[in-house]
Scaffold this motif. Structure first.
Motif, PDB file in Angstrom:
ATOM      1  N   TRP A  31      43.669  -3.526  83.952  1.00  0.00           N
ATOM      2  CA  TRP A  31      42.796  -3.769  85.371  1.00  0.00           C
ATOM      3  C   TRP A  31      42.312  -4.127  85.774  1.00  0.00           C
ATOM      4  O   TRP A  31      41.870  -4.476  86.515  1.00  0.00           O
ATOM      5  N   ASP A  32      43.304  -5.739  85.496  1.00  0.00           N
ATOM      6  CA  ASP A  32      43.025  -6.744  86.525  1.00  0.00           C
ATOM      7  C   ASP A  32      43.192  -6.458  87.901  1.00  0.00           C
ATOM      8  O   ASP A  32      44.336  -5.936  88.517  1.00  0.00           O
TER       9      ASP A  32
ATOM     10  N   GLU B 160      34.974  10.303  79.841  1.00  0.00           N
ATOM     11  CA  GLU B 160      34.520   8.575  79.788  1.00  0.00           C
ATOM     12  C   GLU B 160      36.276   7.802  80.182  1.00  0.00           C
ATOM     13  O   GLU B 160      36.361   7.186  81.185  1.00  0.00           O
ATOM     14  N   ALA B 161      36.968   8.399  79.481  1.00  0.00           N
ATOM     15  CA  ALA B 161      38.557   8.023  79.565  1.00  0.00           C
ATOM     16  C   ALA B 161      39.219   8.017  80.986  1.00  0.00           C
ATOM     17  O   ALA B 161      39.842   7.299  81.367  1.00  0.00           O
ATOM     18  N   LYS B 162      38.943   9.417  81.482  1.00  0.00           N
ATOM     19  CA  LYS B 162      39.237  10.200  82.798  1.00  0.00           C
ATOM     20  C   LYS B 162      38.867   9.543  83.753  1.00  0.00           C
ATOM     21  O   LYS B 162      39.292   8.757  84.733  1.00  0.00           O
ATOM     22  N   ARG B 163      37.401   8.410  83.927  1.00  0.00           N
ATOM     23  CA  ARG B 163      36.688   7.827  84.761  1.00  0.00           C
ATOM     24  C   ARG B 163      37.273   7.050  84.741  1.00  0.00           C
ATOM     25  O   ARG B 163      37.222   6.010  85.597  1.00  0.00           O
ATOM     26  N   LYS B 164      37.144   6.279  83.712  1.00  0.00           N
ATOM     27  CA  LYS B 164      38.126   4.791  83.593  1.00  0.00           C
ATOM     28  C   LYS B 164      39.405   4.380  83.999  1.00  0.00           C
ATOM     29  O   LYS B 164      39.500   3.673  85.508  1.00  0.00           O
ATOM     30  N   LEU B 165      40.515   5.803  83.707  1.00  0.00           N
ATOM     31  CA  LEU B 165      41.467   5.454  84.422  1.00  0.00           C
ATOM     32  C   LEU B 165      41.779   5.915  85.704  1.00  0.00           C
ATOM     33  O   LEU B 165      42.639   5.217  86.684  1.00  0.00           O
ATOM     34  N   ASP B 166      40.479   6.508  86.323  1.00  0.00           N
ATOM     35  CA  ASP B 166      40.098   6.672  88.133  1.00  0.00           C
ATOM     36  C   ASP B 166      40.268   4.992  88.584  1.00  0.00           C
ATOM     37  O   ASP B 166      40.584   4.670  89.559  1.00  0.00           O
ATOM     38  N   THR B 167      39.285   4.538  87.727  1.00  0.00           N
ATOM     39  CA  THR B 167      39.333   2.911  88.490  1.00  0.00           C
ATOM     40  C   THR B 167      40.591   1.964  88.157  1.00  0.00           C
ATOM     41  O   THR B 167      40.454   0.990  88.736  1.00  0.00           O
ATOM     42  N   LEU B 168      41.184   2.970  87.939  1.00  0.00           N
ATOM     43  CA  LEU B 168      42.892   2.247  87.135  1.00  0.00           C
ATOM     44  C   LEU B 168      43.680   2.280  88.897  1.00  0.00           C
ATOM     45  O   LEU B 168      44.254   1.402  89.455  1.00  0.00           O
TER      46      LEU B 168
ATOM     47  N   LYS C 154      51.530 -14.367  84.259  1.00  0.00           N
ATOM     48  CA  LYS C 154      50.418 -13.782  83.062  1.00  0.00           C
ATOM     49  C   LYS C 154      50.973 -12.875  82.111  1.00  0.00           C
ATOM     50  O   LYS C 154      52.016 -12.655  82.467  1.00  0.00           O
ATOM     51  N   LYS C 155      50.840 -13.235  81.395  1.00  0.00           N
ATOM     52  CA  LYS C 155      50.349 -12.464  80.149  1.00  0.00           C
ATOM     53  C   LYS C 155      50.373 -11.780  79.414  1.00  0.00           C
ATOM     54  O   LYS C 155      48.887 -11.413  79.351  1.00  0.00           O
TER      55      LYS C 155
END
Length: 357
Positions: free
Chosen positions: A162-163, A201-209, A153-154
């Motif tokens: 987030w893959d 919003e950014a923090k919530r997205k980071l949580d999903t990482l 993967k590149k």
């Protein structure tokens, strides 16, 4: 009276002796001007041969001391217990030091080699007109990855992290601005955003990482990535260069959405005692051959356009570390957010780290 005078005279003599000893020690440690120059820099952030050469050419003895964070550096300078003639803070720290009146203005007439600095690295928002700072190194925040460990993967984008296939494969640098900036950039927001709704919003997205994050670490990130303990790391470009020199399976990319463009600049703290020597040191480091030698040793990008002529072609033309103007225009310098907003960034970053547990 004679009985009382004797111990008094002894105390006076002892005081003068102690004053002489302290003065002598301070001179020896570079805490006074004259023929010494005290340089306060990041660890292993200069070629020692250049320091030796500067000493031979000028007759000035260099006392080299190091710090591991801008905050530690600023605290020590604010306290004023030690005299530093040169310091090398990052851009947001320079902005703060200007506000707090901790810097002396620089006399550009004493820096003829300043003409070699690429104009796009001058007159930036953290120090208009470069009144208080002179570029030393610059770089980016990006992603190091081992494609062999992730099935070829590149990685091109922040959002690639987030893959689900990268589960437990990512190392993050332990920095609030870097990690929160990554989250903001992945949503196409500025990494200097002060909108709390965007930050949440950014923090919530980071949580999903979180499932993909193996650890949040400090300097050991270089060893871990080089030893293939993880496939992906969010790092500074200079660290990436060092890691890649240890493992040629690794690659570095600045994400297409944009990222941080950082600068470390030379400044003269207000308590400096050898201002003349400080200017000589700055001009010496601005010499293109010296700047190229320093860049080869440290591994970070030089802002000295003429120095590129003295670097190996494969280094000077490597767009991972000297990105083209199109990508550079997407990069942002960290703004000084102020104490309250910086505390909010730190709070959200701490919440993210706690969420992982």
């Amino acid at each position: 009276m004679k009985q009382l005078a004797k111990p008094f005279i002894f105390i006076v003599i002892l005081s003068f002796v102690l004053m002489y000893v302290v003065h002598h020690l301070n001179n020896a440690e570079g805490y006074s001007g004259g023929d010494t120059l005290t340089v306060y820099n990041w660890g292993d952030y200069i070629d020692p041969d250049l320091v030796n050469q500067f000493e031979k050419e000028t007759g000035i003895k260099v006392i080299y001391q190091t710090f591991d964070s801008n905050e530690a550096m600023m605290t020590k300078i604010e306290q004023g217990g030690t005299t530093f003639d040169i310091a090398v803070p990052s851009e947001y720290a320079i902005s703060k030091m200007r506000e707090e009146n901790l810097l002396l203005p620089i006399d550009h007439s004493k820096l003829p080699n300043l003409k070699y600095i690429n104009p796009r690295f001058l007159d930036l928002s953290f120090d208009p007109g470069n009144k208080y700072s002179i570029p030393y190194f610059w770089g980016t925040v990006g992603i190091v990855y081992n494609s062999d460990m992730i099935h070829g993967k590149k990685i091109k984008s922040w959002n690639d992290l987030w893959d689900p296939k990268l589960k437990n494969q990512i190392l993050l640098a332990d920095g609030a601005r870097e990690v929160m900036g990554m989250g903001l950039n992945s949503l196409n927001y500025s990494l200097n955003d002060t909108n709390k709704a965007h930050l949440q919003e950014a923090k919530r997205k980071l949580d999903t990482l979180t499932p993909n994050v193996k650890a949040i670490v400090g300097d050991e990130i270089k060893i871990l990535l080089a030893n293939e303990e993880a496939a992906v790391g969010v790092v500074w470009s200079g660290d990436a260069s060092e890691i890649m020199s240890e493992n040629d399976k690794l690659n570095y990319v600045v994400p297409e959405e944009g990222s941080n463009l950082w600068f470390d600049n030379m400044v003269i703290p207000k308590t400096a005692e050898n201002v003349e020597g400080a200017h000589k040191f700055m001009n010496f480091m601005l010499d293109p051959k010296h700047a190229a030698q320093n860049a080869e040793y440290v591994g970070y990008s030089t802002p000295n356009k003429k120095a590129l002529d003295y670097l190996p072609k494969e280094v000077a033309e490597d767009e991972r570390f000297y990105p083209d103007e199109e990508l550079t225009n997407k990069l942002e310098v960290y703004n000084n957010l102020g104490k309250r907003m910086l505390a909010y960034y730190n709070e959200l970053f701490l919440e993210f780290k706690m969420h992982r547990k």
